[in-house]
Design an enzyme around this catalytic site. Sequence first.
Site, PDB file in Angstrom:
ATOM      1  N   ASP A  41       0.903  -1.258   0.016  1.00  0.00           N
ATOM      2  CA  ASP A  41      -0.062  -0.056   0.175  1.00  0.00           C
ATOM      3  C   ASP A  41       0.835   1.322  -0.108  1.00  0.00           C
ATOM      4  O   ASP A  41       1.786   1.520   0.851  1.00  0.00           O
ATOM      5  CB  ASP A  41      -0.914   0.010   1.220  1.00  0.00           C
ATOM      6  CG  ASP A  41      -2.009   1.100   1.350  1.00  0.00           C
ATOM      7  OD1 ASP A  41      -1.718   2.134   0.582  1.00  0.00           O
ATOM      8  OD2 ASP A  41      -2.922   0.993   1.930  1.00  0.00           O
ATOM      9  N   ASP A  47       9.275   0.634   4.853  1.00  0.00           N
ATOM     10  CA  ASP A  47       9.703  -0.404   5.387  1.00  0.00           C
ATOM     11  C   ASP A  47       8.522  -1.236   5.923  1.00  0.00           C
ATOM     12  O   ASP A  47       8.895  -2.711   5.745  1.00  0.00           O
ATOM     13  CB  ASP A  47      10.513   0.096   6.760  1.00  0.00           C
ATOM     14  CG  ASP A  47      11.712   1.118   6.074  1.00  0.00           C
ATOM     15  OD1 ASP A  47      12.597   0.161   5.650  1.00  0.00           O
ATOM     16  OD2 ASP A  47      11.918   2.135   6.310  1.00  0.00           O
ATOM     17  N   GLU A  69      13.816  -6.882  10.927  1.00  0.00           N
ATOM     18  CA  GLU A  69      14.226  -5.716  11.224  1.00  0.00           C
ATOM     19  C   GLU A  69      13.076  -4.955  12.051  1.00  0.00           C
ATOM     20  O   GLU A  69      13.210  -4.003  12.854  1.00  0.00           O
ATOM     21  CB  GLU A  69      14.897  -4.745  10.145  1.00  0.00           C
ATOM     22  CG  GLU A  69      15.557  -3.560  10.839  1.00  0.00           C
ATOM     23  CD  GLU A  69      15.924  -2.694   9.984  1.00  0.00           C
ATOM     24  OE1 GLU A  69      17.037  -1.846  10.170  1.00  0.00           O
ATOM     25  OE2 GLU A  69      15.618  -2.603   8.613  1.00  0.00           O
ATOM     26  N   GLU A  70      11.827  -5.135  11.392  1.00  0.00           N
ATOM     27  CA  GLU A  70      10.881  -4.098  11.739  1.00  0.00           C
ATOM     28  C   GLU A  70      10.185  -4.866  13.047  1.00  0.00           C
ATOM     29  O   GLU A  70       9.026  -4.297  13.540  1.00  0.00           O
ATOM     30  CB  GLU A  70       9.939  -4.397  10.470  1.00  0.00           C
ATOM     31  CG  GLU A  70      10.526  -3.770   9.249  1.00  0.00           C
ATOM     32  CD  GLU A  70      10.988  -2.474   9.654  1.00  0.00           C
ATOM     33  OE1 GLU A  70      10.561  -1.551  10.086  1.00  0.00           O
ATOM     34  OE2 GLU A  70      12.028  -2.207   8.789  1.00  0.00           O
ATOM     35  N   ASP A  88      15.990  -8.559   6.549  1.00  0.00           N
ATOM     36  CA  ASP A  88      16.033  -7.115   6.508  1.00  0.00           C
ATOM     37  C   ASP A  88      15.165  -6.767   5.354  1.00  0.00           C
ATOM     38  O   ASP A  88      15.738  -6.916   4.241  1.00  0.00           O
ATOM     39  CB  ASP A  88      17.244  -6.372   6.360  1.00  0.00           C
ATOM     40  CG  ASP A  88      17.311  -4.956   6.463  1.00  0.00           C
ATOM     41  OD1 ASP A  88      16.000  -4.306   6.462  1.00  0.00           O
ATOM     42  OD2 ASP A  88      18.385  -4.213   6.642  1.00  0.00           O
ATOM     43  N   LEU A  90      13.889  -4.441   3.757  1.00  0.00           N
ATOM     44  CA  LEU A  90      14.304  -3.281   2.963  1.00  0.00           C
ATOM     45  C   LEU A  90      15.448  -2.363   3.437  1.00  0.00           C
ATOM     46  O   LEU A  90      15.190  -1.496   3.947  1.00  0.00           O
ATOM     47  CB  LEU A  90      12.962  -2.133   2.713  1.00  0.00           C
ATOM     48  CG  LEU A  90      13.338  -1.282   1.598  1.00  0.00           C
ATOM     49  CD1 LEU A  90      13.217  -2.238   0.001  1.00  0.00           C
ATOM     50  CD2 LEU A  90      12.230  -0.204   1.436  1.00  0.00           C
ATOM     51  N   ASP A  91      16.427  -3.011   3.129  1.00  0.00           N
ATOM     52  CA  ASP A  91      17.884  -2.358   3.582  1.00  0.00           C
ATOM     53  C   ASP A  91      17.967  -1.224   2.560  1.00  0.00           C
ATOM     54  O   ASP A  91      17.886  -1.055   1.479  1.00  0.00           O
ATOM     55  CB  ASP A  91      18.865  -3.571   3.330  1.00  0.00           C
ATOM     56  CG  ASP A  91      20.244  -2.816   3.893  1.00  0.00           C
ATOM     57  OD1 ASP A  91      20.351  -2.780   5.096  1.00  0.00           O
ATOM     58  OD2 ASP A  91      20.945  -2.373   2.950  1.00  0.00           O
ATOM     59  N   GLU A 251      22.004  -8.538   8.834  1.00  0.00           N
ATOM     60  CA  GLU A 251      22.758  -7.886   7.862  1.00  0.00           C
ATOM     61  C   GLU A 251      24.140  -8.590   7.813  1.00  0.00           C
ATOM     62  O   GLU A 251      24.887  -9.167   6.636  1.00  0.00           O
ATOM     63  CB  GLU A 251      22.877  -6.452   8.332  1.00  0.00           C
ATOM     64  CG  GLU A 251      21.636  -5.845   8.178  1.00  0.00           C
ATOM     65  CD  GLU A 251      21.702  -4.328   8.574  1.00  0.00           C
ATOM     66  OE1 GLU A 251      20.940  -3.326   7.822  1.00  0.00           O
ATOM     67  OE2 GLU A 251      22.227  -4.081   9.559  1.00  0.00           O
TER      68      GLU A 251
END
Length: 324
Positions: A41, A47, A69-70, A88, A90-91, A251
């Site tokens: 959306d 992120d 990560e979120e 991750d 969206l690095d 990462e």
Amino acid sequence: MDERVTLRSHLDRPGSQTPHAAAVGEVIEAIAAAGVNTDGDQQKDIDVAADQIMRRALKCAPVAAVLSEEAALPETFNPGAPLCVAIDPLDGSTNLENNISVGTIFSIRPRGNDVLSTFFEPGTAQCAAGFIVYGPQTTLVLALDKSVDIFILERRAHHFVRFAQAVRIAPDTPEFAINASNRRHWHGPVRAYIEQCLAGSNGNRGADFNMRWIGSLVAESLRILVRGGVFLYPADARPGYREGRLRLLYEAHPIALVMEWAGGAATTGRRRILELGAKTPHQRVPLIMGSALAVRDVAAIHEGVEPMFDNSDAPLFARRGLFL
């Protein structure tokens, strides 16, 4: 290449020594599919949207739990499934306003006795890892079966095709990447290494170096696979950077596996990244990666300097001289 190998046929090839090879293949396909079909959306934070896309994809794969990560803690999907994934989604998303490539980084490991402790095992426990770069081309870098292969998305066909097989990092490219604006905060060994590079052909390294800095981990990692060189994101004296800045589980661990299986290396400066086990889900760590020779040289300078001297402007007063 003469033979066109899709990601699916690559994953289906016989003779894999990876534990739970079929399940690993399903997870990799799910992540790849999420990278192709990004339909988040537009009104959501990007992120969060990327995280939701990846979670939806992985819920259909044999995954016991996902650490993203979120999220503060791992989320359990199917406790009986054989694999756990750290990701991750969206690095480098802060680079989007500058039109710089961003990506997804993932780490796959066999589920241990319990889901949470699985994520705290050393990076050597990973059975596969990789990253996707969303740029002019959508590129999937995959570390599987002790080899690193690169795939390019065919947008019309909506599948990845192998572009490079058994990639090896160039052993001695005179190129380094670091955010030089932070020089005043660096510890002595990092400063000493960069000063050696800047001395060029007149210095101990005997070569004129180029400097690169993109500020996107996936883009930096892909460049090293293609061109060679070394990337440094060290710990430094700033508050919040004393333990490094990159996250170990989703990462540094997966990128280190890619580097090592491509003939390179990855270290904190003092310890091999893949030997580290996390103590917390979002633990930070320094990362120095790339050509094995360059990483070895950085580690040798750290070895010659006592940790208590790392903030010193005069590292030559440490345990040994810098030039070993």
